[in-house]
Scaffold this active site. Structure first.
Site, PDB file in Angstrom:
ATOM      1  N   CYS A 223      43.929   2.847  30.299  1.00  0.00           N
ATOM      2  CA  CYS A 223      44.612   2.424  29.053  1.00  0.00           C
ATOM      3  C   CYS A 223      45.389   1.130  29.262  1.00  0.00           C
ATOM      4  O   CYS A 223      46.470   0.935  28.682  1.00  0.00           O
ATOM      5  CB  CYS A 223      45.540   3.510  28.511  1.00  0.00           C
ATOM      6  SG  CYS A 223      44.694   5.012  28.078  1.00  0.00           S
TER       7      CYS A 223
ATOM      8  N   LYS B  64      54.445  14.242  32.536  1.00  0.00           N
ATOM      9  CA  LYS B  64      54.345  13.398  33.733  1.00  0.00           C
ATOM     10  C   LYS B  64      55.515  13.656  34.675  1.00  0.00           C
ATOM     11  O   LYS B  64      55.698  12.960  35.669  1.00  0.00           O
ATOM     12  CB  LYS B  64      54.310  11.927  33.335  1.00  0.00           C
ATOM     13  CG  LYS B  64      53.012  11.536  32.605  1.00  0.00           C
ATOM     14  CD  LYS B  64      52.976  10.064  32.336  1.00  0.00           C
ATOM     15  CE  LYS B  64      51.941   9.668  31.313  1.00  0.00           C
ATOM     16  NZ  LYS B  64      50.572   9.664  31.825  1.00  0.00           N
TER      17      LYS B  64
HETATM   18  N1  PLP Z   1      53.096   4.449  29.040  1.00  0.00           N
HETATM   19  C1  PLP Z   1      52.650   4.509  30.303  1.00  0.00           C
HETATM   20  C2  PLP Z   1      53.112   3.496  31.299  1.00  0.00           C
HETATM   21  C3  PLP Z   1      51.763   5.529  30.671  1.00  0.00           C
HETATM   22  O1  PLP Z   1      51.314   5.587  31.922  1.00  0.00           O
HETATM   23  C4  PLP Z   1      51.358   6.458  29.696  1.00  0.00           C
HETATM   24  C5  PLP Z   1      50.371   7.506  30.031  1.00  0.00           C
HETATM   25  O2  PLP Z   1      49.618   7.405  30.974  1.00  0.00           O
HETATM   26  C6  PLP Z   1      51.868   6.352  28.410  1.00  0.00           C
HETATM   27  C7  PLP Z   1      52.732   5.328  28.114  1.00  0.00           C
HETATM   28  C8  PLP Z   1      51.495   7.326  27.348  1.00  0.00           C
HETATM   29  O3  PLP Z   1      51.997   8.593  27.654  1.00  0.00           O
HETATM   30  P1  PLP Z   1      51.576   9.874  26.804  1.00  0.00           P
HETATM   31  O4  PLP Z   1      50.089   9.893  26.787  1.00  0.00           O
HETATM   32  O5  PLP Z   1      52.178  11.013  27.572  1.00  0.00           O
HETATM   33  O6  PLP Z   1      52.167   9.725  25.457  1.00  0.00           O
END
Ligand code: PLP
Length: 399
Positions: A357, A219
């Site tokens: 999510c 990200k």
């Molecule tokens: N936390 C937040 C606020 C997110 O936006 C995301 C992914 O969209 C995550 C956690 C999880 O990240 P990852 O899928 O890279 O582990």
């Protein structure tokens, strides 16, 4: 289009790609892709345990990135930087390890109502194992956390607070310094999920004062499959390992195993060495652009896009906090977000649709999901104009 990101030249269904799904993952500049190629072409070797030249070089470069991350987020020590597969693994690491050590029946963990599932479910699992429970900080219609209620959630059973720095759905920048100050006033440690902040604003973990800070490489213009868990040395030293295996041990016998020191205690097995090096290049790239300049650019885009999008008939924005990053969640009239996303896709515009999510946020507003446009350093006002024109065009079809 941007000279450092070839993928942005792509055509989608005959249209120039407009990539507005940056909160899901950013594109990677050529220098990051080159680092991955260079690693596998010239350096590939397993780190830490080899006596040979390549292993020593790979180890040195891997450890250099640890120091780079330390400086990037202003951690006190490089050994407070643990490489993981991403935010999700970072939070699971803390939830498991902290949970084993500190959560007991009747204990409580505070999370906010605007967390990603990655910062809810690991705590639910840890609470289930321990017989503990979650407490939830509510937020206003605008998407602002209620700090007054937050203060009232603390009691003698509170063991940890876990909140995001920025909401991936609402774009809200949460006051993590204040949230930390209040947690610490109750002698409770705090984990900050920095998945959506790390690429969009300067982050200083010592200024925030938090105990843990987690983020993902993909990200922040880096590769997928790598991330960081920062933890304060004092607290990491007290935690048991998360996974067992190579690298995390000092000595193993069948009777007893002793564990390696930080950071290796938490890095069992062969890490994603090439991806860690790619993350280092992504940090250099962001620093060359200037983190504050990136934040200012995205803030201008946010203001511009918000104003223009609100001119579209029937468009409602979810998340209107005064402090926001470049994330706009919206609905068009009563239409389903998926229909809007599909029509935009056919015009070459990549947005995300669904609950992102964050199902509790959708429940809070009583909606099935939203359409989300999210910006990055290469996003232009022309691209926002294309999005807005497309929305004007499709709105009447969906009303
Ligand atoms: N936390 C937040 C606020 C997110 O936006 C995301 C992914 O969209 C995550 C956690 C999880 O990240 P990852 O899928 O890279 O582990």
């Amino acid at each position: 289009m941007h000279p450092d990101f070839k993928i942005l030249d792509s055509k989608v269904y005959g249209h120039q790609l407009v990539y507005l799904d940056n909160a899901a993952t950013t594109q990677k500049p050529q220098c990051v892709i080159d680092t991955l190629t260079r690693y596998y072409e010239t350096l590939n070797s397993n780190i830490h345990r080899g006596a040979h030249y390549l292993a020593a070089q790979a180890t040195e470069q891997y450890e250099q990135v640890r120091r780079k991350v330390q400086q990037f987020i202003n951690a006190r020590y490089a050994h407070e930087i643990i490489f993981t597969r991403g935010t999700t693994e970072s939070i699971n690491l803390v939830a498991s390890s902290f949970g084993w050590k500190y959560l007991h029946p009747g204990d409580e963990v505070i999370v906010s109502g605007m967390e990603h599932h990655s910062n809810i479910v690991p705590w639910q699992l840890a609470c289930e194992r321990a017989g503990a429970k979650l407490q939830v900080i509510p937020f206003s219609d605008e998407g602002v956390l209620d700090l007054h209620v937050y203060e009232t959630l603390f009691n003698e059973h509170t063991r940890l607070v876990a909140v995001n720095h920025v909401s991936n759905t609402l774009g809200t920048i949460n006051p993590v310094e204040e949230l930390t100050r209040i947690a610490h006033a109750h002698s409770v440690p705090i984990l900050v999920d920095g998945a959506q902040s790390i690429a969009h604003m300067p982050v200083d973990v010592q200024a925030i004062g938090c105990d843990f800070y987690c983020f993902s490489g993909h990200k922040m213009y880096g590769p997928m499959g790598v991330g960081v868990m920062y933890g304060r040395e004092e607290i990491l030293d007290t935690l048991p390992p998360y996974q067992g295996g190579g690298e995390m041990i000092k000595e193993v016998t069948f009777e007893k195993t002793t564990y390696n020191e930080l950071p290796f205690k938490f890095e069992a097995g062969t890490p994603a060495v090439g991806d860690v090096l790619g993350l280092g290049t992504a940090i250099e790239y962001m620093e060359q652009q200037g983190i504050q300049q990136l934040a200012d650019h995205e803030d201008r885009l946010l203001r511009y896009a918000t104003e223009k999008m609100l001119e579209v008939e029937g468009l409602r924005i979810f998340g209107t906090a005064p402090n926001k990053v470049g994330v706009i969640s919206f609905l068009l009239g009563a239409s389903h977000p998926y229909d809007v996303g599909t029509l935009l896709d056919k015009l070459g515009i990549a947005v995300r649709t669904g609950h992102h999510c964050t199902q509790p946020i959708m429940d809070r507003y009583g909606i099935p999901g939203t359409v989300r446009a999210s910006f990055a350093l290469y996003t232009t006002t022309e691209e926002i104009d294309i999005l807005v024109q497309a929305l004007h065009r499709i709105a009447p079809m969906l009303m």
